[in-house]
Design an enzyme around this catalytic site. Structure first.
Site, short mmCIF file in Angstrom:
data_model
loop_
_atom_site.label_atom_id
_atom_site.label_comp_id
_atom_site.label_asym_id
_atom_site.label_seq_id
_atom_site.Cartn_x
_atom_site.Cartn_y
_atom_site.Cartn_z
N GLY A 66 -4.04 -33.06 23.58
CA GLY A 66 -4.70 -33.35 22.31
C GLY A 66 -3.75 -33.97 21.29
N THR A 67 -2.54 -33.48 21.24
CA THR A 67 -1.58 -33.99 20.25
C THR A 67 -1.33 -35.48 20.47
OG1 THR A 67 -0.54 -31.83 20.06
CG2 THR A 67 0.78 -33.71 19.38
N ASN B 226 -10.11 -25.42 14.48
CA ASN B 226 -9.49 -24.50 15.43
C ASN B 226 -9.25 -23.11 14.85
OD1 ASN B 226 -7.73 -26.49 14.09
ND2 ASN B 226 -6.07 -25.18 14.78
N GLN C 109 -11.39 -28.70 20.08
CA GLN C 109 -12.07 -27.38 20.13
C GLN C 109 -13.56 -27.52 20.42
OE1 GLN C 109 -10.59 -24.39 19.97
NE2 GLN C 109 -8.54 -25.10 19.44
N SER D 286 -8.36 -32.06 24.91
CA SER D 286 -7.25 -31.42 25.61
C SER D 286 -7.80 -30.52 26.71
CB SER D 286 -6.46 -30.58 24.60
OG SER D 286 -5.47 -29.85 25.25
N HIS E 67 -6.43 -27.87 28.31
CA HIS E 67 -6.14 -26.43 28.36
C HIS E 67 -7.04 -25.59 27.45
CE1 HIS E 67 -3.52 -25.60 24.71
NE2 HIS E 67 -3.45 -26.91 24.73
N THR F 34 3.77 -43.04 35.00
CA THR F 34 3.07 -42.57 36.20
C THR F 34 2.14 -41.41 35.83
OG1 THR F 34 4.93 -43.26 37.53
CG2 THR F 34 3.41 -41.68 38.54
N CYS G 44 -0.32 -22.01 15.96
CA CYS G 44 0.79 -22.87 15.56
C CYS G 44 1.45 -22.38 14.29
CB CYS G 44 0.29 -24.29 15.33
SG CYS G 44 -0.61 -24.92 16.71
N1 PLP Z 1 -6.34 -30.53 17.81
C1 PLP Z 1 -6.88 -29.30 17.69
C2 PLP Z 1 -8.09 -29.10 16.85
C3 PLP Z 1 -6.30 -28.21 18.37
O1 PLP Z 1 -6.82 -27.00 18.25
C4 PLP Z 1 -5.15 -28.45 19.18
C5 PLP Z 1 -4.47 -27.33 19.86
O2 PLP Z 1 -4.40 -26.23 19.34
C6 PLP Z 1 -4.65 -29.77 19.27
C7 PLP Z 1 -5.27 -30.77 18.57
C8 PLP Z 1 -3.45 -30.08 20.13
O3 PLP Z 1 -3.79 -30.10 21.49
P1 PLP Z 1 -2.64 -29.94 22.62
O4 PLP Z 1 -2.26 -28.50 22.63
O5 PLP Z 1 -3.31 -30.37 23.88
O6 PLP Z 1 -1.54 -30.86 22.24
#
Ligand code: PLP
Length: 377
Positions: free
Chosen positions: A69-70, A147, A175, A195, A197, A233, A321
């Site tokens: 996600g990041t 989140n 989310q 994302s 996970h 890759t 976080c």
């Molecule tokens: N965006 C939101 C709303 C999230 O909750 C998170 C992860 O907590 C992310 C982005 C980041 O995702 P990733 O952990 O896959 O980098």
């Protein structure tokens, strides 16, 4: 162990592990190869892209695999900005750090950014958004769901506003994806971050949807992977796992989320009726099926998490976080909470595997911890 921190990450689905294993073993070929062994793996990656696309009404060639996600959030904002000389991006104060820090980076590179305030439920006002739009606004980025407090934003309406003004619309759906229905066409979404996970897939993989032709600037330079937009890759096992997790979560979305909503509401009701001085944060109805977020007067959230840990329960104070830092969460501050109240916040995010007995046990533990903490005050 009772795991109630599913907004931080989820337990990988056993079927996901099973489909990934061959790609960590026998099917190790680099999908860029031109021999049969490699072409087989390439086909599997492309099948994964098809599956993902079908869950949001996109075309396969609009799905770009990322490291999560990041990266997807960074890509959406920075690549769009690179295609503009200055200009304005509108977002909100309650976005994930991946968006907020990317906005700061854009600011340092000559882009004006507007971080919209939210109401006490964590919702943006559409009228205010309309008024904030400028002639040079080229992108609106608003998360689909928060989140920390679980509030679901009116993202389809935001998309409609953006489209009517020919402004790009990106949504961080990390989310929301497979927890609420999403269609990029009917919701006028031009870019969307996901994302794996968070949906019982593996860590370190995700995707960015980019509507065809909207943003053409490559994000990572190098080889021609991901249609020349994101070199490197491919994380083949991760991609296969992501697609399987998405398929399972999408197929059972209605039954799973209805089940979670019933349990979530049972949890919320039990906590509010059994423990004094507790308020629910976020929106009453427009909230993620698995999210409950409470402020417990006079009880430090981090201390509560540590007490619950002793009782075999995984929970979170604010977001994962920020829970290690002493600074109160930016989301709780944005909904108007005092520092003290923000530090007294507990997030419980459930999953379909949680039982009513689990919930009863968790509520009993929270109640006795609250009594203990208040006695020590
Ligand atoms: N965006 C939101 C709303 C999230 O909750 C998170 C992860 O907590 C992310 C982005 C980041 O995702 P990733 O952990 O896959 O980098």
């Amino acid at each position: 162990m009772i795991y109630m921190d599913n907004a931080a990450t989820t337990r990988i689905h056993p079927e996901v592990v099973n489909v990934m294993l061959p790609y960590l073993g026998a099917k190790f070929a680099n999908p860029s190869g031109i021999y049969t062994f490699a072409k087989g793996v390439r086909k599997d990656v492309e099948r994964a892209r098809h599956i993902i696309a079908s869950t949001i009404g996109a075309m396969p060639e609009e799905i770009y695999f990322t490291s999560g996600g990041t990266e997807a959030d960074n890509w959406a904002l920075k690549a769009a900005a690179r295609e503009h000389d200055g200009g304005n991006v509108i977002s909100t104060q309650v976005e994930h750090k991946a968006i907020l820090e990317s906005l700061n980076d854009l600011e340092n590179n000559g882009i004006r950014t507007t971080k919209m305030p939210v109401d006490k439920y964590g919702m943006i006002e559409l009228d205010r958004l309309q008024k904030l739009l400028r002639s040079d606004t080229f992108l609106i980025s608003v998360m689909a769901a928060n989140n920390e407090i679980g509030t679901i934003m009116p993202f389809a309406q935001i998309g409609r506003i953006a489209r009517s003004r020919k402004i790009l619309f990106h949504t961080d759906a990390v989310q929301a994806y497979t927890n609420i229905p999403i269609n990029v066409n009917s919701m006028y979404i031009d870019m969307l971050s996901v994302s794996a996970h968070k949906i019982r897939g593996p860590k370190g993989v995700g995707f960015l949807y980019i509507r065809k032709g909207c943003v053409r600037t490559p994000f990572i330079n190098g080889g021609s992977q991901e249609m020349g937009m994101r070199a490197g890759t491919e994380n083949v096992a991760g991609i296969i796992g992501l697609a399987k997790a998405a398929e399972i979560a999408y197929t059972n979305m209605k039954a799973r989320t209805n089940n979670e909503i019933r349990k979530r509401d049972y949890l919320i009701d039990k906590i509010l009726t059994n423990i004094d001085g507790v308020t629910l944060n976020g929106h009453q109805s427009k909230r993620l099926p698995n999210n409950a977020n409470f402020t417990i007067k006079g009880v430090n959230g981090a201390s509560m998490v540590l007490m619950l840990d002793q009782q075999g329960i995984c929970a979170s104070a604010g977001s994962a976080c920020t829970s290690a830092s002493a600074k109160p969460s930016h989301v709780l501050k944005a909904i108007g909470m005092s520092d003290d109240d923000a530090r007294s916040t507990l997030r419980l995010t459930i999953n379909e595997e949680i039982t009513y007995q689990d919930i009863d046990y968790v509520v009993r533990c929270i109640k006795s911890n609250v009594e203990r903490a208040r006695k020590e005050m």
